[in-house]
Write an enzyme that holds these catalytic residues in place. Structure first.
Site, PDB file in Angstrom:
ATOM      1  N   ARG A  66       0.783  -1.258   0.033  1.00 10.54           N
ATOM      2  CA  ARG A  66       0.109   0.011  -0.071  1.00 10.54           C
ATOM      3  C   ARG A  66       0.915   1.209  -0.025  1.00 10.54           C
ATOM      4  O   ARG A  66       1.777   1.599   0.953  1.00 10.54           O
ATOM      5  CB  ARG A  66      -0.696   0.061   1.400  1.00 10.54           C
ATOM      6  CG  ARG A  66      -1.992   1.080   1.280  1.00 10.54           C
ATOM      7  CD  ARG A  66      -2.921   0.792   2.127  1.00 10.54           C
ATOM      8  NE  ARG A  66      -3.943   1.627   2.653  1.00 10.54           N
ATOM      9  CZ  ARG A  66      -4.024   2.369   3.789  1.00 10.54           C
ATOM     10  NH1 ARG A  66      -3.445   2.024   4.866  1.00 10.54           N
ATOM     11  NH2 ARG A  66      -4.854   3.151   3.929  1.00 10.54           N
ATOM     12  N   PHE A  71       1.875  10.690   2.039  1.00 11.10           N
ATOM     13  CA  PHE A  71       1.257   9.909   3.384  1.00 11.10           C
ATOM     14  C   PHE A  71       2.197   9.002   3.925  1.00 11.10           C
ATOM     15  O   PHE A  71       2.910   9.242   4.835  1.00 11.10           O
ATOM     16  CB  PHE A  71      -0.192   9.571   3.214  1.00 11.10           C
ATOM     17  CG  PHE A  71      -0.729   8.911   4.428  1.00 11.10           C
ATOM     18  CD1 PHE A  71      -0.552   9.475   5.463  1.00 11.10           C
ATOM     19  CD2 PHE A  71      -1.675   7.982   4.223  1.00 11.10           C
ATOM     20  CE1 PHE A  71      -1.209   8.711   6.790  1.00 11.10           C
ATOM     21  CE2 PHE A  71      -2.302   7.449   5.279  1.00 11.10           C
ATOM     22  CZ  PHE A  71      -2.224   7.790   6.451  1.00 11.10           C
ATOM     23  N   GLN A  74       3.282   1.287   3.229  1.00  5.23           N
ATOM     24  CA  GLN A  74       2.989   0.148   4.357  1.00  5.23           C
ATOM     25  C   GLN A  74       3.376  -1.103   3.676  1.00  5.23           C
ATOM     26  O   GLN A  74       3.200  -1.406   2.380  1.00  5.23           O
ATOM     27  CB  GLN A  74       1.404   0.345   4.435  1.00  5.23           C
ATOM     28  CG  GLN A  74       1.076  -0.803   5.427  1.00  5.23           C
ATOM     29  CD  GLN A  74      -0.394  -0.424   5.883  1.00  5.23           C
ATOM     30  OE1 GLN A  74      -1.154   0.285   5.471  1.00  5.23           O
ATOM     31  NE2 GLN A  74      -1.090  -1.985   6.401  1.00  5.23           N
ATOM     32  N   ASN A 113      -2.140  -0.892  12.337  1.00  2.91           N
ATOM     33  CA  ASN A 113      -3.101  -1.928  13.004  1.00  2.91           C
ATOM     34  C   ASN A 113      -4.486  -1.777  12.487  1.00  2.91           C
ATOM     35  O   ASN A 113      -4.685  -1.171  11.481  1.00  2.91           O
ATOM     36  CB  ASN A 113      -3.082  -1.508  14.496  1.00  2.91           C
ATOM     37  CG  ASN A 113      -3.249   0.117  14.755  1.00  2.91           C
ATOM     38  OD1 ASN A 113      -4.446   0.568  14.135  1.00  2.91           O
ATOM     39  ND2 ASN A 113      -2.732   0.820  15.566  1.00  2.91           N
ATOM     40  N   PHE A 124       4.389   0.737   8.745  1.00  2.00           N
ATOM     41  CA  PHE A 124       4.393   1.803   7.647  1.00  2.00           C
ATOM     42  C   PHE A 124       5.520   2.811   7.923  1.00  2.00           C
ATOM     43  O   PHE A 124       5.945   3.111   9.025  1.00  2.00           O
ATOM     44  CB  PHE A 124       3.087   2.628   7.444  1.00  2.00           C
ATOM     45  CG  PHE A 124       2.515   3.393   8.488  1.00  2.00           C
ATOM     46  CD1 PHE A 124       2.896   4.586   8.772  1.00  2.00           C
ATOM     47  CD2 PHE A 124       1.577   2.720   9.595  1.00  2.00           C
ATOM     48  CE1 PHE A 124       2.317   5.343   9.848  1.00  2.00           C
ATOM     49  CE2 PHE A 124       1.175   3.339  10.797  1.00  2.00           C
ATOM     50  CZ  PHE A 124       1.182   4.809  10.860  1.00  2.00           C
ATOM     51  N   LEU A 133      -2.206  10.834  13.235  1.00  2.00           N
ATOM     52  CA  LEU A 133      -2.054   9.400  13.741  1.00  2.00           C
ATOM     53  C   LEU A 133      -1.492   9.281  15.271  1.00  2.00           C
ATOM     54  O   LEU A 133      -1.719   8.058  15.565  1.00  2.00           O
ATOM     55  CB  LEU A 133      -1.262   8.529  12.603  1.00  2.00           C
ATOM     56  CG  LEU A 133      -1.540   8.487  11.117  1.00  2.00           C
ATOM     57  CD1 LEU A 133      -0.460   7.954  10.429  1.00  2.00           C
ATOM     58  CD2 LEU A 133      -2.703   7.908  11.079  1.00  2.00           C
ATOM     59  N   HIS A 137      -1.431   4.918  16.562  1.00  2.00           N
ATOM     60  CA  HIS A 137      -0.319   3.935  15.905  1.00  2.00           C
ATOM     61  C   HIS A 137       1.030   4.139  16.734  1.00  2.00           C
ATOM     62  O   HIS A 137       1.371   5.266  17.039  1.00  2.00           O
ATOM     63  CB  HIS A 137      -0.108   4.104  14.546  1.00  2.00           C
ATOM     64  CG  HIS A 137      -1.200   3.999  13.570  1.00  2.00           C
ATOM     65  ND1 HIS A 137      -1.347   2.799  12.993  1.00  2.00           N
ATOM     66  CD2 HIS A 137      -2.219   4.704  13.215  1.00  2.00           C
ATOM     67  CE1 HIS A 137      -2.629   2.746  12.462  1.00  2.00           C
ATOM     68  NE2 HIS A 137      -3.107   4.209  12.433  1.00  2.00           N
TER      69      HIS A 137
END
Length: 176
Positions: A66, A71, A74, A113, A124, A133, A137
């Site tokens: 991903r 951003f 991942q 997660n 990531f 975030l 995370h």
């Protein structure tokens, strides 16, 4: 190479290929001084120390599945390869260790997660500040060398569900 936050923090590496092209190595400082359990999980998946039925399992051969430009990138799902797999050295998942470190800019290593207390093998690396975030995370490390490699991964073209159009693979990994 950037100075370590703590002298005893381990350094691991991820060698990355895009398609069949080797694009370089990312070296990551793992924050063992503040997140020892999370770090040990990631470290063992880098070194192959964790074994299932005597066979090393971990990030070697795993993909970055991903990619969202500006951003994060991942990866780490060596179970299913698509973002739905989970595994940890402690069982399927383990709790959030703490939220003492923040997503302050590019190159921050954090656990992916599916809600509170669901850390496994997926991680990531941020491509920008991601303060939204924080508290959701666990940040447990950072890229100290190889930010350009992260940028190369970030810029691989993607298709549906932010999946890269070319395979992005951890060709080799370990501890320095």
């Amino acid at each position: 190479m950037t100075q370590k936050l703590h002298p005893n923090n381990p350094i691991v590496f991820l060698d990355v290929t895009v398609g069949d092209q080797e694009i370089g190595r990312m070296k990551l400082e793992l924050y063992a001084h503040t997140c020892p359990k999370t770090v040990e999980n990631f470290r063992q998946f880098c070194t192959g120390e964790f074994r299932k039925d005597g066979v090393p399992i971990g990030y070697k051969g795993a993909t970055f599945h991903r990619i969202i430009k500006d951003f994060m990138i991942q990866g780490g799902d060596f179970v299913k390869g698509d973002g739905t797999g989970t595994r940890s050295i402690y069982g399927n998942t383990f709790p959030d260790e703490n939220f003492s470190h923040k997503h302050t800019g590019p190159g921050i290593l954090s656990m992916a997660n599916s809600g509170p207390g669901t850390n496994g093998c997926q991680f990531f690396i941020t491509c920008a500040k991601c303060d939204f975030l924080d508290g959701k995370h666990v940040v447990f490390g950072r890229v100290i060398d190889g930010l350009l490699v992260m940028r190369k991964v970030e810029n691989v073209p993607t298709g549906p569900n932010n999946r890269p159009k070319l395979p992005i693979v951890v060709s080799q990994c370990g501890e320095m």
